[in-house]
Design an enzyme around this catalytic site. Structure first.
Site, PDB file in Angstrom:
ATOM      1  N   MET A  16      30.236  36.621  40.050  1.00  0.00           N
ATOM      2  CA  MET A  16      30.569  36.579  41.744  1.00  0.00           C
ATOM      3  C   MET A  16      29.473  37.466  42.769  1.00  0.00           C
ATOM      4  O   MET A  16      28.456  37.332  42.108  1.00  0.00           O
ATOM      5  CB  MET A  16      32.226  37.155  41.795  1.00  0.00           C
ATOM      6  N   SER A  17      30.040  38.314  43.554  1.00  0.00           N
ATOM      7  CA  SER A  17      29.169  38.769  44.518  1.00  0.00           C
ATOM      8  C   SER A  17      28.156  40.038  43.920  1.00  0.00           C
ATOM      9  O   SER A  17      27.556  40.562  44.460  1.00  0.00           O
ATOM     10  CB  SER A  17      29.856  39.648  45.647  1.00  0.00           C
TER      11      SER A  17
END
Lengths: 397, 397
Positions: free
Chosen positions: A115-116
């Site tokens: 993810m981020s």
């Protein structure tokens, strides 16, 4: 028979009678309980490009071994890991692998979606290119990507994009199908497409519009990282995954290739699409601790790492959810900087992905999770407390 | 700027003015000139599952080095490689890497689609499980996969499937959209789906019907290998890619993970979907030469390798295109056995993928290509002659 082994995107009816009828698809892989399988099998759901480790035949660099000490005996650490839906947990202390846990079927060879945390890896790559003079953070985005001239990002500086102070009409509401972040997911191949969606991420980015003045306030916006990746491609003339491989991943002694999801336009989803092993993610934290060196060799300029670790201006993040946890916190060069006395920095992704770096104890913590909620204050607090507990135990060791 | 670097499935218009407007898609990646990029970037076009090399942190086994000798100085070898659209070419002689060539942007780290060389890898995995008593080649397919009872394969023996003497209503015409092989491509995610196509490969296999008596004649039919993979899954309770990893790939000292394409049902495309590096493919040939051992350890039973290398019954292949090249040739355990005095065996895939094994000189040749035609007598002849020329040069060395 192990249920999880069979939890593919699949005709599980061939295992009828074994009590298993889950079916992981592009529609549900980000939702619990399907996410536990989905987050560790992203290449089976979305197309991907490899991010190579060192050249063919080169051995990975092994971590020095050490004892886990207190960590092994602390039931509250175990409670923390179970309560926060952990898939993998790796702790480096003074460069040695001191604690490593895997849950369910996830193992040391498996690659988990970051993810981020992917954003923080993108910015380190930008740092390498900045050090070589290929990118000047003070320049405007349109200087490097003329096609973005009329978009929200055209007149933002690269530094504003790195710090997420560009003003963009963009909703980062992960559970709202009408939000830009969900449309971006669809365009990136992360969710089934809708007819009206732009053809690919390049086109999506070109269509984003400004929503105020740049540089005034922190606005967490995933699209910014993809703008950075496009800049990386244009200044190198190479594809994003190949640049991350060449400039970063191949130089860290990694044990395995990483990968990044790609869309129908060949765009690598820089803002959230990297997947790697837990040990290799810990090497990213160690690179921060070691001031941008790995194995005694310079990878990222010291100045870039220092600038990142000193953090940005906490005033621009005033009123943000982030400052409810870290009142003096800022976001600098795609890393979270709590602004505490320890000089902590960390990278974070939805559903519980983290690299936590504690300079005083020389600790790096990498954590993969399948938390049901994408983000919540409760989860952020639990993780912050859990990581501090681990650091405390190592400090007193 | 290197054109090929940018030949992604992509909005190449962002590189407007650079003379590049090719666009690789799921529709065209198997066709020249797009195949040159497509065959080495399959994970960007189709979802994939990893086939892991040895455990995290374990170094790959390096080949002993040696000089190329005559090979380096022979312009006819170079002519052969260029005329046959070579992407990679690796020669092992007595276990040492003596010759290695890469063309275009393809390099030692890149993974090339194996096409039907994948079949030979599947059968080696079946051999491991047969040696452990999990699969008896004399048993019927439906004994292991009850869901295939009413299909063409239900009453075929596993050995008949291994040797491709099961009689199936199946056209292997690669360029006919109405053929079963093209439908299977669509179901596997290799081409865009048509509405009436079965949901996934499991369902596709269940719908195939018999076309005569099994065991009478050789009928090259890709679907058989997928039946073998389904058997592998059912007798192990594990997914195909994980079994190939555990029983084969992780035990060969490979330098990189391989991968295999997967469909929407989670089925790994055993008959053609594996991709790996050229050096790692050569290890498969070396395993055959070394009677099923790698690094001095038993991987595949000696009896299985011996049975494969002795070949099958050439009479069942009478009239086949194959026998126009190798009059005494047979197909045994998913390997081609020319039936020559040298005891040659080889694995082959469309568009010029090969592993060629010559026991007298202890030579292994791995070749990746992007030949425009899937199959042709001219290409088969050119490759056979090219490989024999290489072997000749090593014999006289």
């Amino acid at each position: 028979m192990n249920r999880s082994l069979l939890a593919g995107p699949g005709r599980i009816d061939r295992y009828a009678g074994q009590g298993f009828n889950e079916h992981v698809t592009l529609e549900n892989w980000q939702d619990a309980p399907f996410s536990r399988w989905g987050f560790s099998h992203v290449s089976e759901l979305i197309t991907t490009a490899p991010i190579h480790r060192a050249g063919a035949g080169e051995p990975p660099v092994r971590f020095p071994e050490s004892t886990a000490g207190e960590l092994d005996r602390c039931s509250d650490v175990d409670d923390f890991l179970r309560a926060t839906h952990t898939d993998a947990f790796v702790v480096l202390h003074r460069g040695a692998l001191v604690y490593e846990r895997y849950f369910g079927t996830f193992g040391p060879q498996d690659r988990h979606i970051l993810m981020s945390v992917s954003k923080s890896i993108c910015a380190l790559t930008v740092g390498v290119l900045a050090g070589r003079g290929l990118i000047d953070p003070r320049e405007s985005v349109s200087h490097y990507v003329p096609l973005l001239k009329d978009s929200a990002y055209g007149d933002a500086s690269v530094q504003q994009v790195l710090d997420m102070t560009a003003a963009v009409r963009y909703s980062e509401d992960y559970v709202d199908p009408a939000s830009e972040v969900q449309q971006q997911d669809r365009v990136a191949g992360w969710r089934p497409r809708l007819e009206a969606d732009p053809a690919d991420t390049y086109e999506f980015l070109m269509l984003l519009r400004r929503a105020g003045e740049h540089g005034r306030s922190f606005q967490y916006c995933s699209a910014g990282t993809d703008v950075l990746a496009w800049i990386v491609e244009n200044v190198t003339g190479a594809r994003y995954a190949d640049v991350v491989s060449r400039e970063l991943w191949s130089r860290l002694g990694c044990g395995a290739d990483a990968l990044v999801t790609t869309d129908s336009g060949g765009f690598a989803f820089a803002n959230g699409g990297i997947a790697c092993t837990a040990r290799d993610l810990a090497r990213i934290g160690q690179l921060m601790l070691d001031d941008g060196e790995a194995g005694g060799k310079r990878v990222v300029p010291s100045a870039w790492i220092g600038d990142t670790m000193r953090g940005g201006d906490p005033l621009v993040a005033r009123g943000s959810a982030y400052q409810k946890i870290h009142p003096n916190g800022s976001y600098r060069n795609q890393w979270w900087v709590p602004g505490d006395a320890r000089g902590t920095v960390y990278a974070a992704g939805i559903h519980g992905q983290f690299v936590w770096v504690d300079p005083p104890t020389q600790t790096v913590i990498a954590k993969f999770s399948s938390c049901p909620d994408p983000v919540s204050l409760a989860s952020s607090r639990a993780h912050t407390e859990g990581f501090r507990r681990v650091v405390d135990l190592l400090e007193s060791a």
